[in-house]
Write an enzyme that holds these catalytic residues in place. Structure first.
Site, mmCIF file in Angstrom:
data_model
loop_
_atom_site.group_PDB
_atom_site.id
_atom_site.type_symbol
_atom_site.label_atom_id
_atom_site.label_comp_id
_atom_site.label_asym_id
_atom_site.label_seq_id
_atom_site.Cartn_x
_atom_site.Cartn_y
_atom_site.Cartn_z
ATOM 1 N N ASP A 161 -1.528 -0.985 5.924
ATOM 2 C CA ASP A 161 -1.808 -0.419 7.248
ATOM 3 C C ASP A 161 -3.283 -0.467 7.622
ATOM 4 O OD1 ASP A 161 -2.041 1.655 5.089
ATOM 5 O OD2 ASP A 161 -2.876 2.793 6.762
ATOM 6 N N ASP A 196 -0.287 5.137 0.959
ATOM 7 C CA ASP A 196 -0.622 6.062 2.052
ATOM 8 C C ASP A 196 -0.762 5.304 3.371
ATOM 9 O OD1 ASP A 196 -0.731 7.913 0.055
ATOM 10 O OD2 ASP A 196 -2.905 8.165 0.073
ATOM 11 N N ASP A 221 0.862 -1.166 0.000
ATOM 12 C CA ASP A 221 0.000 0.000 0.000
ATOM 13 C C ASP A 221 0.906 1.226 0.000
ATOM 14 O OD1 ASP A 221 -2.498 1.472 0.353
ATOM 15 O OD2 ASP A 221 -1.803 1.806 2.406
#
Length: 223
Positions: free
Chosen positions: A173, A12, A10
């Site tokens: 995240d 961001d 990922d």
């Protein structure tokens, strides 16, 4: 321990803390539409599902009600115009990201990015960070008909690079990353420091929970 040939990341909340730029763009959008700006801490809880959802959440907060389709469309255009100007400025990488990515590449690992951020913003961010050559494939949230938590983009990367999902590790995240990886049949690392709507990433059940990006080396580079 499984051996992984491909690592999908990922963006961001995993590699970069993009909230300062996103908050600036959101607040320029809100101001353009005649609303008060939002606190950065609020924006931090709104990110993770792509730009449309970010804009929708910001508008809902400003209005105290669900925005209509026409307002969402105008707001998205204003957001895109603002984010175009700031997305690649003053990038903040989480500790250990740059050195760990370099180590993984040096060890022959293949790297890709699967983000829900619209693709139009991603190349400039990677270029500004000097990372354009690190990743073999980069997908945005609008690159395919489906985005995370769908497994479709993760499996697309595996097919494109001819790597078995069982030999692929997803690193993210948020719950979206974990759900996508599990549905794709691949292992997943959940990072504790990113954007998961205020929830503990461990609750999503990733294979590993890490608070330090550099600890990926213990998973990927240990014989």
């Amino acid at each position: 321990m499984a051996e992984f040939d491909l690592v999908q990341f990922d963006l961001d909340g995993t590699l970069i803390d993009s909230v300062p730029q996103l908050a600036l763009a959101v607040n320029r959008m809100l101001t353009t539409l005649g609303h008060e700006p939002a606190a950065e801490r609020a924006v931090r809880h709104w990110v993770g599902n792509g730009a449309d959802m970010l804009v929708r959440r910001a508008l809902s907060d400003a209005l105290g009600a669900e925005p209509g389709a026409e307002m969402r469309q105008a707001a998205r255009a204003a957001f895109d115009a603002a984010y175009d100007q700031v997305a690649d400025q003053e990038l903040v990488f989480y500790p250990g990201v740059l050195t760990t990515l370099a180590a993984l590449r040096g060890a022959g690992k293949r790297l890709a990015i699967v983000t829900n951020k619209p693709y139009r913003f991603v190349p400039a961010i990677l270029a500004a960070a000097g990372l354009s050559e690190q990743f073999e494939l980069v997908l945005g949230g609008d690159s395919l008909p489906e985005k995370k938590p769908s497994p479709v983009p993760l499996l697309h990367v595996c097919r494109s690079l001819d790597v078995d999902p069982a030999r692929t590790l997803m690193v993210g995240d948020s719950e979206n990353d974990v759900l996508a990886a599990k549905a794709a049949g691949m292992a997943v690392v959940g990072l504790t420091y990113g954007y998961n709507y205020g929830r503990d990433i461990a609750d999503s059940g990733p294979d590993w929970v890490l608070s330090d990006f550099a600890a990926l080396a213990d998973i990927l580079l240990t014989d």
